[in-house]
Design a protein around this motif. Structure first.
Motif, mmCIF file in Angstrom:
data_model
loop_
_atom_site.group_PDB
_atom_site.id
_atom_site.type_symbol
_atom_site.label_atom_id
_atom_site.label_comp_id
_atom_site.label_asym_id
_atom_site.label_seq_id
_atom_site.Cartn_x
_atom_site.Cartn_y
_atom_site.Cartn_z
ATOM 1 N N GLU A 1 -4.007 -12.720 11.411
ATOM 2 C CA GLU A 1 -4.960 -12.475 12.493
ATOM 3 C C GLU A 1 -4.791 -11.087 13.098
ATOM 4 O O GLU A 1 -5.228 -10.837 14.224
ATOM 5 N N GLY A 2 -4.155 -10.201 12.357
ATOM 6 C CA GLY A 2 -3.984 -8.832 12.824
ATOM 7 C C GLY A 2 -4.893 -7.883 12.068
ATOM 8 O O GLY A 2 -5.792 -8.294 11.337
ATOM 9 N N THR A 3 -4.651 -6.603 12.244
ATOM 10 C CA THR A 3 -5.408 -5.564 11.545
ATOM 11 C C THR A 3 -4.526 -4.956 10.463
ATOM 12 O O THR A 3 -3.417 -4.514 10.741
ATOM 13 N N THR A 4 -5.014 -4.956 9.241
ATOM 14 C CA THR A 4 -4.293 -4.366 8.116
ATOM 15 C C THR A 4 -4.968 -3.056 7.725
ATOM 16 O O THR A 4 -6.169 -3.031 7.465
ATOM 17 N N LEU A 5 -4.210 -1.981 7.679
ATOM 18 C CA LEU A 5 -4.715 -0.666 7.293
ATOM 19 C C LEU A 5 -4.244 -0.342 5.885
ATOM 20 O O LEU A 5 -3.049 -0.405 5.593
ATOM 21 N N ILE A 6 -5.173 -0.011 4.996
ATOM 22 C CA ILE A 6 -4.859 0.359 3.614
ATOM 23 C C ILE A 6 -5.386 1.776 3.383
ATOM 24 O O ILE A 6 -6.582 2.030 3.565
ATOM 25 N N ILE A 7 -4.496 2.684 3.030
ATOM 26 C CA ILE A 7 -4.878 4.069 2.780
ATOM 27 C C ILE A 7 -5.020 4.268 1.272
ATOM 28 O O ILE A 7 -4.061 4.133 0.524
ATOM 29 N N GLY A 8 -6.231 4.567 0.830
ATOM 30 C CA GLY A 8 -6.525 4.723 -0.592
ATOM 31 C C GLY A 8 -7.343 3.557 -1.092
ATOM 32 O O GLY A 8 -6.988 2.394 -0.856
ATOM 33 N N ALA A 9 -8.451 3.854 -1.771
ATOM 34 C CA ALA A 9 -9.339 2.809 -2.274
ATOM 35 C C ALA A 9 -9.425 2.846 -3.796
ATOM 36 O O ALA A 9 -10.435 2.464 -4.377
ATOM 37 N N GLY A 10 -8.342 3.303 -4.428
ATOM 38 C CA GLY A 10 -8.273 3.284 -5.885
ATOM 39 C C GLY A 10 -7.800 1.928 -6.381
ATOM 40 O O GLY A 10 -7.828 0.934 -5.633
#
Length: 276
Positions: free
Chosen positions: A215-224
């Motif tokens: 229920e938190g916010t997940t940050l993902i850097i890079g969309a490869g």
């Protein structure tokens, strides 16, 4: 399954193994020294296996060994100009020949994924390493051990003794899917090592938990490819939102898990936003 794929998958003791094969060979530093060559198919010893490479994927780590050659930390001084190596470490294989001492334990036609980082010192060619390989406790496929950018690969004792040849749990897993086991394991390991603090307002103590926050916010850097794998794994933690930032630096608008409980709809929406 197509007829051609059926014939490819139908491995028996009489399956023909050629004397030569195509392989991507590194013989120096830089792309100019990386060539597709015809080389001899290796012969397996009594405690070794010969496998057909069914699928292999490229990794950024391949670029590092190409750019650094013998200076790469996993090469331990191995001179690629004197002893060229076959690169490639993410792949899936099918056994073609079984060494005399391994018959009964392994069988022709068995399928495996490969764990390329081998927690062992080298068993062979120790004279090619710095200090005769003394103190080395980790070697790797696609570095000083034969790699997977080839039609066939020799599975040596180091790989077998450390359990780094991984049987597929389901024969329906496609070749390319099994080849992604190694990068997917990196994604899972990375997320399992995330630490966040949880504080129940009704309690007085804060607790540290591993893994993305539910229920938190997940940050993902890079969309490869790795970024998309991170999305897949992060979804299992049921975050409130996943924010993806491609290399362009422009964030993809947040995707709300609560709004889209159907994973297939969620993934299709993600792909649309990435394409945009």
């Amino acid at each position: 399954m197509s007829k051609k794929l059926e014939r490819y998958a139908a491995i028996g003791d009489d399956y023909p193994v050629p004397q030569t094969m195509q392989a991507l060979v590194l013989s120096g530093v830089g792309m100019d020294n990386l060539r597709l060559q015809e080389v001899r198919v290796p012969q397996c010893g009594p405690n070794q296996l010969l496998a057909r490479v069914d699928a292999v994927s490229a990794c950024a780590s391949d670029n590092k060994v190409i750019d650094q050659g013998s200076r790469h930390s996993l090469m331990y001084g191995w001179d690629v100009s004197l002893y060229p190596v076959i690169i490639g470490h993410e792949g899936s294989v099918t056994l073609m020949k079984v060494g005399e001492n391994l018959k009964g334990k392994y069988h022709v036609g068995d399928r495996f994924a490969v764990q390329p980082a081998i927690p062992s010192g080298p068993y062979h060619y120790r004279e090619r390493y710095v200090n005769q390989a003394r103190g080395i406790n980790k070697v790797a496929i696609g570095y000083t051990l034969s790699g997977l950018f080839s039609e066939y690969v020799l599975i040596t004792e180091e790989v077998l003794d450390t359990g780094c040849l991984l049987p597929l749990p389901d024969e329906k897993i496609p070749y390319a899917g099994a080849a992604l086991a190694e990068p997917l394991s990196c994604v899972i390991a990375a997320q399992e090592r995330i630490v966040h603090v949880v504080w129940d307002r009704g309690a007085t103590r804060r607790q540290a938990q591993l893994g993305p926050k539910r229920e938190g916010t997940t940050l993902i850097i890079g969309a490869g490819p790795m970024g998309l794998m991170h999305v897949e794994v992060a979804m299992s933690y049921h975050p409130k939102e996943i924010l993806i930032i491609p290399y362009s630096g422009r964030p993809i608008p947040s995707l709300w898990w609560r709004s889209y409980p159907n994973p297939n709809y969620y993934k299709s929406l993600l792909m649309e936003k990435i394409i945009q």
